[in-house]
Write a protein that holds these residues in place. Structure first.
Motif, PDB file in Angstrom:
ATOM      1  N   LEU A 176      18.921  33.919  14.499  1.00 59.37           N
ATOM      2  CA  LEU A 176      19.636  33.087  15.470  1.00 59.37           C
ATOM      3  C   LEU A 176      18.665  32.299  16.340  1.00 59.37           C
ATOM      4  CD1 LEU A 176      22.427  32.342  16.532  1.00 59.37           C
ATOM      5  CD2 LEU A 176      22.259  34.246  18.109  1.00 59.37           C
ATOM      6  N   LEU A 177      17.580  32.919  16.707  1.00 60.22           N
ATOM      7  CA  LEU A 177      16.614  32.253  17.577  1.00 60.22           C
ATOM      8  C   LEU A 177      15.394  31.836  16.769  1.00 60.22           C
ATOM      9  CD1 LEU A 177      16.723  34.455  20.795  1.00 60.22           C
ATOM     10  CD2 LEU A 177      17.719  32.210  20.439  1.00 60.22           C
ATOM     11  N   THR A 178      15.497  30.693  16.215  1.00 57.07           N
ATOM     12  CA  THR A 178      14.333  30.141  15.534  1.00 57.07           C
ATOM     13  C   THR A 178      13.479  29.438  16.565  1.00 57.07           C
ATOM     14  OG1 THR A 178      15.443  28.063  15.052  1.00 57.07           O
ATOM     15  CG2 THR A 178      15.614  29.807  13.392  1.00 57.07           C
ATOM     16  N   GLY A 179      12.318  29.009  16.158  1.00 56.16           N
ATOM     17  CA  GLY A 179      11.415  28.328  17.089  1.00 56.16           C
ATOM     18  C   GLY A 179      12.047  27.081  17.683  1.00 56.16           C
ATOM     19  N   ARG A 180      12.751  26.318  16.850  1.00 56.02           N
ATOM     20  CA  ARG A 180      13.386  25.082  17.302  1.00 56.02           C
ATOM     21  C   ARG A 180      14.522  25.376  18.274  1.00 56.02           C
ATOM     22  NH1 ARG A 180      14.899  20.928  12.791  1.00 56.02           N
ATOM     23  NH2 ARG A 180      12.704  20.465  12.991  1.00 56.02           N
ATOM     24  N   THR A 181      15.333  26.359  17.995  1.00 51.63           N
ATOM     25  CA  THR A 181      16.453  26.703  18.866  1.00 51.63           C
ATOM     26  C   THR A 181      15.958  27.260  20.188  1.00 51.63           C
ATOM     27  OG1 THR A 181      17.379  27.609  16.806  1.00 51.63           O
ATOM     28  CG2 THR A 181      18.752  27.683  18.721  1.00 51.63           C
ATOM     29  N   LEU A 182      14.926  28.068  20.136  1.00 48.02           N
ATOM     30  CA  LEU A 182      14.354  28.621  21.362  1.00 48.02           C
ATOM     31  C   LEU A 182      13.786  27.513  22.239  1.00 48.02           C
ATOM     32  CD1 LEU A 182      13.649  31.168  22.954  1.00 48.02           C
ATOM     33  CD2 LEU A 182      11.489  31.248  21.710  1.00 48.02           C
ATOM     34  N   PHE A 183      13.087  26.584  21.620  1.00 49.63           N
ATOM     35  CA  PHE A 183      12.526  25.450  22.358  1.00 49.63           C
ATOM     36  C   PHE A 183      13.636  24.612  22.995  1.00 49.63           C
ATOM     37  CE2 PHE A 183      11.194  20.973  22.458  1.00 49.63           C
ATOM     38  CZ  PHE A 183      10.146  21.079  23.365  1.00 49.63           C
ATOM     39  N   ALA A 184      14.703  24.348  22.233  1.00 51.36           N
ATOM     40  CA  ALA A 184      15.830  23.563  22.759  1.00 51.36           C
ATOM     41  C   ALA A 184      16.496  24.294  23.921  1.00 51.36           C
ATOM     42  CB  ALA A 184      16.828  23.272  21.650  1.00 51.36           C
ATOM     43  N   GLY A 185      16.637  25.612  23.807  1.00 55.19           N
ATOM     44  CA  GLY A 185      17.254  26.391  24.878  1.00 55.19           C
ATOM     45  C   GLY A 185      16.415  26.388  26.142  1.00 55.19           C
ATOM     46  N   ILE A 186      15.104  26.571  25.967  1.00 49.86           N
ATOM     47  CA  ILE A 186      14.211  26.543  27.136  1.00 49.86           C
ATOM     48  C   ILE A 186      14.208  25.158  27.765  1.00 49.86           C
ATOM     49  CG2 ILE A 186      11.795  26.692  27.838  1.00 49.86           C
ATOM     50  CD1 ILE A 186      11.493  28.985  25.820  1.00 49.86           C
ATOM     51  N   LEU A 187      14.179  24.131  26.930  1.00 47.72           N
ATOM     52  CA  LEU A 187      14.204  22.757  27.442  1.00 47.72           C
ATOM     53  C   LEU A 187      15.491  22.493  28.214  1.00 47.72           C
ATOM     54  CD1 LEU A 187      12.695  20.071  27.538  1.00 47.72           C
ATOM     55  CD2 LEU A 187      13.947  19.408  25.474  1.00 47.72           C
ATOM     56  N   LEU A 188      16.609  22.949  27.679  1.00 45.13           N
ATOM     57  CA  LEU A 188      17.896  22.778  28.365  1.00 45.13           C
ATOM     58  C   LEU A 188      17.903  23.511  29.704  1.00 45.13           C
ATOM     59  CD1 LEU A 188      20.810  21.731  28.300  1.00 45.13           C
ATOM     60  CD2 LEU A 188      21.446  23.875  27.189  1.00 45.13           C
ATOM     61  N   MET A 189      17.375  24.706  29.730  1.00 46.90           N
ATOM     62  CA  MET A 189      17.311  25.461  30.988  1.00 46.90           C
ATOM     63  C   MET A 189      16.415  24.759  32.000  1.00 46.90           C
ATOM     64  SD  MET A 189      17.308  29.389  29.678  1.00 46.90           S
ATOM     65  CE  MET A 189      17.156  30.042  31.308  1.00 46.90           C
ATOM     66  N   LEU A 190      15.287  24.221  31.551  1.00 48.34           N
ATOM     67  CA  LEU A 190      14.398  23.498  32.460  1.00 48.34           C
ATOM     68  C   LEU A 190      15.065  22.251  33.013  1.00 48.34           C
ATOM     69  CD1 LEU A 190      10.945  23.812  30.665  1.00 48.34           C
ATOM     70  CD2 LEU A 190      11.683  24.924  32.790  1.00 48.34           C
ATOM     71  N   VAL A 191      15.799  21.540  32.170  1.00 46.25           N
ATOM     72  CA  VAL A 191      16.519  20.344  32.632  1.00 46.25           C
ATOM     73  C   VAL A 191      17.580  20.734  33.660  1.00 46.25           C
ATOM     74  CG1 VAL A 191      18.120  18.523  31.914  1.00 46.25           C
ATOM     75  CG2 VAL A 191      16.045  18.954  30.588  1.00 46.25           C
ATOM     76  N   LEU A 192      18.311  21.792  33.397  1.00 50.90           N
ATOM     77  CA  LEU A 192      19.335  22.243  34.343  1.00 50.90           C
ATOM     78  C   LEU A 192      18.702  22.713  35.654  1.00 50.90           C
ATOM     79  CD1 LEU A 192      21.793  24.176  32.004  1.00 50.90           C
ATOM     80  CD2 LEU A 192      22.149  21.966  33.117  1.00 50.90           C
ATOM     81  N   LEU A 193      17.588  23.413  35.565  1.00 46.88           N
ATOM     82  CA  LEU A 193      16.893  23.864  36.766  1.00 46.88           C
ATOM     83  C   LEU A 193      16.380  22.671  37.576  1.00 46.88           C
ATOM     84  CD1 LEU A 193      15.941  26.378  38.293  1.00 46.88           C
ATOM     85  CD2 LEU A 193      13.817  26.253  36.993  1.00 46.88           C
ATOM     86  N   ALA A 194      15.837  21.680  36.881  1.00 42.24           N
ATOM     87  CA  ALA A 194      15.366  20.472  37.570  1.00 42.24           C
ATOM     88  C   ALA A 194      16.532  19.753  38.236  1.00 42.24           C
ATOM     89  CB  ALA A 194      14.664  19.551  36.581  1.00 42.24           C
ATOM     90  N   GLU A 195      17.680  19.727  37.575  1.00 43.08           N
ATOM     91  CA  GLU A 195      18.857  19.080  38.158  1.00 43.08           C
ATOM     92  C   GLU A 195      19.323  19.815  39.403  1.00 43.08           C
ATOM     93  OE1 GLU A 195      22.725  17.971  39.239  1.00 43.08           O
ATOM     94  OE2 GLU A 195      22.366  19.917  38.337  1.00 43.08           O
ATOM     95  N   VAL A 196      19.283  21.142  39.385  1.00 45.33           N
ATOM     96  CA  VAL A 196      19.676  21.936  40.557  1.00 45.33           C
ATOM     97  C   VAL A 196      18.716  21.668  41.711  1.00 45.33           C
ATOM     98  CG1 VAL A 196      19.806  24.302  41.455  1.00 45.33           C
ATOM     99  CG2 VAL A 196      20.896  23.726  39.286  1.00 45.33           C
ATOM    100  N   PHE A 197      17.406  21.650  41.429  1.00 41.21           N
ATOM    101  CA  PHE A 197      16.430  21.357  42.482  1.00 41.21           C
ATOM    102  C   PHE A 197      16.622  19.952  43.039  1.00 41.21           C
ATOM    103  CE2 PHE A 197      13.488  24.738  40.693  1.00 41.21           C
ATOM    104  CZ  PHE A 197      13.679  25.586  41.764  1.00 41.21           C
ATOM    105  N   PHE A 198      16.860  18.988  42.159  1.00 37.08           N
ATOM    106  CA  PHE A 198      17.062  17.610  42.605  1.00 37.08           C
ATOM    107  C   PHE A 198      18.314  17.496  43.470  1.00 37.08           C
ATOM    108  CE2 PHE A 198      18.763  13.296  41.961  1.00 37.08           C
ATOM    109  CZ  PHE A 198      17.714  12.575  42.512  1.00 37.08           C
ATOM    110  N   ASP A 199      19.386  18.154  43.034  1.00 39.63           N
ATOM    111  CA  ASP A 199      20.629  18.126  43.801  1.00 39.63           C
ATOM    112  C   ASP A 199      20.429  18.761  45.174  1.00 39.63           C
ATOM    113  OD1 ASP A 199      23.425  17.567  44.049  1.00 39.63           O
ATOM    114  OD2 ASP A 199      23.804  19.720  43.781  1.00 39.63           O
TER     115      ASP A 199
END
Length: 100
Positions: A11-34
């Motif tokens: 379920l967690l391939t390298g690509r999926t893990l990277f996409a998940g971490i990237l999505l979390m970082l984007v969401l975290l950045a959005e929360v900080f910006f907000d």
């Protein structure tokens, strides 16, 4: 029969893990910006209130200074200050020279 089995991919391939971490970082950045935007908005609101109070104080100071100016220009105050501070006196009739 081993040939007919399908191999399950993890379920967690390298690509999926990277996409998940990237999505979390984007969401975290959005929360900080907000949060930053909300803090800046609140700070600006406080500055507007402070500027409004300063404006009211300056208007009141101007009003008081205008009243003081009118008072200082009054003939009674000018006459008193001329006699006490400058030593001036009212001229006698014989000291008055009329210019034609």
């Amino acid at each position: 029969m081993s040939e007919n089995r399908k191999v399950k991919s993890p379920l967690l391939t390298g690509r999926t893990l990277f996409a998940g971490i990237l999505l979390m970082l984007v969401l975290l950045a959005e929360v900080f910006f907000d949060t930053w935007c909300a803090v800046q908005c609140r700070r600006t609101g406080y500055e507007i209130v402070k500027a409004g109070r300063q404006q009211e104080e300056l208007i009141e100071t101007r009003r008081k200074l205008q009243i003081e100016l009118v008072h200082l220009k009054s003939p009674q105050v000018l006459g008193t200050r001329a006699r006490t501070e400058l030593g001036m006196i009212t001229p006698k009739p014989e000291q008055i020279v009329r210019v034609p």
